[in-house]
Each structure stands twice: as C-alpha cells, then as structure tokens.
Design a protein around this motif. Structure first.
Motif, PDB file in Angstrom:
ATOM      1  N   ALA A 145     -13.321  -6.653  -9.187  1.00 53.56           N
ATOM      2  CA  ALA A 145     -13.368  -6.999  -7.762  1.00 53.56           C
ATOM      3  C   ALA A 145     -13.290  -5.766  -6.867  1.00 53.56           C
ATOM      4  O   ALA A 145     -13.378  -5.870  -5.648  1.00 53.56           O
ATOM      5  CB  ALA A 145     -12.228  -7.948  -7.427  1.00 53.56           C
ATOM      6  N   GLY A 146     -13.129  -4.595  -7.484  1.00 52.59           N
ATOM      7  CA  GLY A 146     -13.048  -3.356  -6.711  1.00 52.59           C
ATOM      8  C   GLY A 146     -11.667  -3.026  -6.192  1.00 52.59           C
ATOM      9  O   GLY A 146     -11.514  -2.093  -5.395  1.00 52.59           O
ATOM     10  N   ASP A 147     -10.662  -3.767  -6.642  1.00 48.52           N
ATOM     11  CA  ASP A 147      -9.280  -3.519  -6.203  1.00 48.52           C
ATOM     12  C   ASP A 147      -8.630  -2.518  -7.153  1.00 48.52           C
ATOM     13  O   ASP A 147      -7.809  -2.877  -8.002  1.00 48.52           O
ATOM     14  CB  ASP A 147      -8.506  -4.834  -6.172  1.00 48.52           C
ATOM     15  N   ARG A 148      -8.972  -1.244  -6.986  1.00 46.80           N
ATOM     16  CA  ARG A 148      -8.465  -0.215  -7.895  1.00 46.80           C
ATOM     17  C   ARG A 148      -6.948  -0.090  -7.804  1.00 46.80           C
ATOM     18  O   ARG A 148      -6.271   0.043  -8.831  1.00 46.80           O
ATOM     19  CB  ARG A 148      -9.117   1.136  -7.593  1.00 46.80           C
ATOM     20  N   ASP A 149      -6.416  -0.132  -6.594  1.00 42.68           N
ATOM     21  CA  ASP A 149      -4.965   0.001  -6.432  1.00 42.68           C
ATOM     22  C   ASP A 149      -4.227  -1.146  -7.130  1.00 42.68           C
ATOM     23  O   ASP A 149      -3.213  -0.927  -7.808  1.00 42.68           O
ATOM     24  CB  ASP A 149      -4.590   0.034  -4.955  1.00 42.68           C
ATOM     25  N   GLY A 150      -4.736  -2.354  -6.949  1.00 45.59           N
ATOM     26  CA  GLY A 150      -4.110  -3.504  -7.601  1.00 45.59           C
ATOM     27  C   GLY A 150      -4.211  -3.425  -9.110  1.00 45.59           C
ATOM     28  O   GLY A 150      -3.272  -3.780  -9.838  1.00 45.59           O
ATOM     29  N   TYR A 151      -5.353  -2.953  -9.577  1.00 46.43           N
ATOM     30  CA  TYR A 151      -5.591  -2.782 -11.016  1.00 46.43           C
ATOM     31  C   TYR A 151      -4.587  -1.810 -11.621  1.00 46.43           C
ATOM     32  O   TYR A 151      -3.908  -2.115 -12.611  1.00 46.43           O
ATOM     33  CB  TYR A 151      -7.021  -2.283 -11.198  1.00 46.43           C
ATOM     34  N   LEU A 152      -4.458  -0.643 -11.009  1.00 43.87           N
ATOM     35  CA  LEU A 152      -3.547   0.371 -11.543  1.00 43.87           C
ATOM     36  C   LEU A 152      -2.094  -0.063 -11.429  1.00 43.87           C
ATOM     37  O   LEU A 152      -1.276   0.218 -12.321  1.00 43.87           O
ATOM     38  CB  LEU A 152      -3.767   1.704 -10.830  1.00 43.87           C
ATOM     39  N   ALA A 179      -3.009   4.882 -13.756  1.00 45.13           N
ATOM     40  CA  ALA A 179      -1.739   4.155 -13.706  1.00 45.13           C
ATOM     41  C   ALA A 179      -0.590   4.972 -14.279  1.00 45.13           C
ATOM     42  O   ALA A 179       0.577   4.676 -13.995  1.00 45.13           O
ATOM     43  CB  ALA A 179      -1.864   2.837 -14.469  1.00 45.13           C
ATOM     44  N   ALA A 180      -0.897   5.996 -15.071  1.00 45.88           N
ATOM     45  CA  ALA A 180       0.157   6.765 -15.742  1.00 45.88           C
ATOM     46  C   ALA A 180       1.147   7.359 -14.748  1.00 45.88           C
ATOM     47  O   ALA A 180       2.360   7.369 -14.995  1.00 45.88           O
ATOM     48  CB  ALA A 180      -0.463   7.865 -16.598  1.00 45.88           C
ATOM     49  N   GLU A 181       0.651   7.827 -13.624  1.00 46.58           N
ATOM     50  CA  GLU A 181       1.533   8.479 -12.652  1.00 46.58           C
ATOM     51  C   GLU A 181       2.370   7.484 -11.856  1.00 46.58           C
ATOM     52  O   GLU A 181       3.275   7.875 -11.116  1.00 46.58           O
ATOM     53  CB  GLU A 181       0.710   9.334 -11.699  1.00 46.58           C
ATOM     54  N   LEU A 182       2.090   6.190 -12.013  1.00 50.86           N
ATOM     55  CA  LEU A 182       2.839   5.161 -11.288  1.00 50.86           C
ATOM     56  C   LEU A 182       3.989   4.592 -12.106  1.00 50.86           C
ATOM     57  O   LEU A 182       4.796   3.818 -11.584  1.00 50.86           O
ATOM     58  CB  LEU A 182       1.903   4.021 -10.882  1.00 50.86           C
ATOM     59  N   ALA A 187      -5.720  -8.041 -15.027  1.00 54.80           N
ATOM     60  CA  ALA A 187      -6.044  -6.685 -14.574  1.00 54.80           C
ATOM     61  C   ALA A 187      -7.545  -6.463 -14.438  1.00 54.80           C
ATOM     62  O   ALA A 187      -8.009  -5.877 -13.451  1.00 54.80           O
ATOM     63  CB  ALA A 187      -5.440  -5.652 -15.531  1.00 54.80           C
ATOM     64  N   TRP A 188      -8.316  -6.941 -15.412  1.00 54.57           N
ATOM     65  CA  TRP A 188      -9.745  -6.659 -15.378  1.00 54.57           C
ATOM     66  C   TRP A 188     -10.438  -7.365 -14.216  1.00 54.57           C
ATOM     67  O   TRP A 188     -11.396  -6.857 -13.648  1.00 54.57           O
ATOM     68  CB  TRP A 188     -10.399  -7.046 -16.702  1.00 54.57           C
ATOM     69  N   GLY A 189      -9.929  -8.503 -13.847  1.00 50.70           N
ATOM     70  CA  GLY A 189     -10.471  -9.191 -12.672  1.00 50.70           C
ATOM     71  C   GLY A 189     -10.288  -8.359 -11.421  1.00 50.70           C
ATOM     72  O   GLY A 189     -11.187  -8.302 -10.563  1.00 50.70           O
ATOM     73  N   LEU A 240      -2.344   3.933 -22.814  1.00 53.01           N
ATOM     74  CA  LEU A 240      -3.292   3.181 -21.983  1.00 53.01           C
ATOM     75  C   LEU A 240      -4.651   3.261 -22.665  1.00 53.01           C
ATOM     76  O   LEU A 240      -5.323   4.285 -22.632  1.00 53.01           O
ATOM     77  CB  LEU A 240      -3.333   3.776 -20.575  1.00 53.01           C
ATOM     78  N   ALA A 241      -5.046   2.170 -23.304  1.00 54.77           N
ATOM     79  CA  ALA A 241      -6.141   2.203 -24.264  1.00 54.77           C
ATOM     80  C   ALA A 241      -7.513   2.418 -23.641  1.00 54.77           C
ATOM     81  O   ALA A 241      -8.437   2.858 -24.321  1.00 54.77           O
ATOM     82  CB  ALA A 241      -6.151   0.919 -25.092  1.00 54.77           C
ATOM     83  N   GLN A 242      -7.675   2.090 -22.375  1.00 60.41           N
ATOM     84  CA  GLN A 242      -8.975   2.245 -21.729  1.00 60.41           C
ATOM     85  C   GLN A 242      -8.956   3.396 -20.730  1.00 60.41           C
ATOM     86  O   GLN A 242      -7.954   3.613 -20.033  1.00 60.41           O
ATOM     87  CB  GLN A 242      -9.369   0.946 -21.020  1.00 60.41           C
ATOM     88  N   ALA A 243     -10.063   4.101 -20.661  1.00 60.51           N
ATOM     89  CA  ALA A 243     -10.141   5.267 -19.778  1.00 60.51           C
ATOM     90  C   ALA A 243      -9.888   4.904 -18.326  1.00 60.51           C
ATOM     91  O   ALA A 243      -9.263   5.667 -17.575  1.00 60.51           O
ATOM     92  CB  ALA A 243     -11.512   5.924 -19.927  1.00 60.51           C
ATOM     93  N   SER A 244     -10.339   3.730 -17.905  1.00 61.52           N
ATOM     94  CA  SER A 244     -10.185   3.323 -16.506  1.00 61.52           C
ATOM     95  C   SER A 244      -8.733   3.134 -16.111  1.00 61.52           C
ATOM     96  O   SER A 244      -8.399   3.067 -14.927  1.00 61.52           O
ATOM     97  CB  SER A 244     -10.954   2.020 -16.253  1.00 61.52           C
TER      98      SER A 244
END
Length: 220
Positions: free
Chosen positions: A151-158, A186-189, A145-147, A178-182
């Motif tokens: 890489a700027g892939d917010r959609d893929g990350y979430l 993802a919660a709504e997904l 996920a962090w990669g 979800l332990a990190q603010a970033s």
C-alpha cells in the motif's frame, strides 16, 4: 568491481546502495535489475514454481555476464540460485549469508518474514544453518506487514517489523534476523535487544568475500 543485484522491488535499490555505503564501497559498484513480475507470479502461484525458478535463474545468468558477483535479493525466489548453470562468477542469495551469520551468534535465532511465500524457503535455509550450529530456530511471519508495504506505507511496514523484533527479543531471542531485504530499515527502530541482522549487509559482505577469493586464486 561490479556486483549485480536482482531485486523484485524498486525500493530495494536504495536499501542496497545504503548498505554499500556503510561497507565503504564506491559509488557505481552496484548494478541493479528489478523484476517485480517474478515475485508477483510467485505470490499468485502460492510460492516458487519450477517455471518461475527457471526464469529467475536465466535473469541471474544474464547479469553474471557483466559482473564480478551476482546477488539475488528476494527471499521468495532464493532457491533459484541452485539451478543457475555455468555462470562465470559467484551467484549468491542474500538470505543465505544472513542465515549463516545469524546461526553463528548462537542460542536462539528468530527469523522474521513479511511475505507468506517467503516463509517456506526462509525456514529451509535457516533450519540448515542453525542445525549445523546446534542453535534453536523460530521463523515468524509478521502479520499484515506486506499489505502495508504494497500500500506504500513504508513507515507502517517498518514499524510493524520493529514491533515483531522487539516481541521476539522479549520471548528470548539471542538474535533477530530480518529475512527480506525490504525489512532492513526496521533494524534501527528496534529497542529491546541487539540490532537485528539484515540481508543487504550480509549479502554484500558475502559477495565481497567471494570476489576476493576468486582474485586470490587467479593470482596464484
């Protein structure tokens, strides 16, 4: 009222502003400082070192001078709040409020992390909270996920985080945190269980409670 936030990613500014709106806070209540260098240093070191903690604590103390409360929003740096000295206002870590809220729900908590350096501090924090409540705990790292985030892939990350949350619910979690603010978006997904808890809402709510308690003491 001013709540100062110390972030390690620019994108978390918008995340916290959105959480503030959901809580009904006026525009301008939050002030943001962004220090990506602190997390980058921790990643290079393989975790939070004493020097990085001291530098983080100094940044938090500086923010406290012009605020009613200060929030540290980075889970990797979270333990730094314990060494803040002589701050005139409450200095809180957002994931501490998250851990308490998750533990209060009971049965089995699954905390998800995206950054490897966050796993140890998150585990320590959640273990303390869940032990007091007699609640089972599992901390999971969302592989890859962090990669995606870097890489700027917010959609893929979430999406990766949401998939991990769904898997945790399938495995019997009563609540996912979800332990990190970033990770908040993802919660709504998530589709398999209760909406996961997120640290921005939990942290801001805790800050508001602390500010109200301080005002009450002053008024007496």
């Amino acid at each position: 009222m001013i709540i100062a936030c110390l972030h390690t990613a620019d994108s978390n500014v918008a995340v916290f502003e959105a959480a503030a709106r959901e809580l009904g806070l006026a525009a301008g209540v939050l002030r943001h400082a962004v220090r990506p260098d602190l997390l980058e240093a921790a990643e290079r070191a393989g975790g939070l070192t004493d020097d990085i903690a001291e530098e983080t604590a100094a940044a938090l103390t500086a923010l406290a001078g012009g605020a009613d409360a200060v929030l540290l929003t980075c889970s990797t740096l979270g333990p730094s709040t314990a060494i803040v000295r002589e701050a005139p206002v409450p200095v809180l870590r957002t994931d501490a409020a998250l851990a308490e809220k998750a533990a209060s729900i009971g049965e089995k908590v699954v905390a998800l992390c995206a950054v490897e350096t966050t796993v140890a501090p998150t585990t320590a924090l959640f273990a303390e909270a869940t032990k007091r409540k007699g609640v089972a705990l599992e901390v999971r790292l969302v592989a890859g996920a962090w990669g995606l985030f870097k890489a700027g892939d917010r959609d893929g990350y979430l999406a990766a985080i949401a998939d991990a949350a769904d898997a945790a619910y399938n495995d019997g979690a009563a609540i996912v945190a979800l332990a990190q603010a970033s990770m908040a978006g993802a919660a709504e997904l998530v589709r398999r269980g209760t909406r996961p808890l997120t640290s921005p809402s939990a942290g801001l709510s805790a800050a508001l409670e602390q500010i109200a308690q301080m005002a009450s003491r002053v008024a007496r």
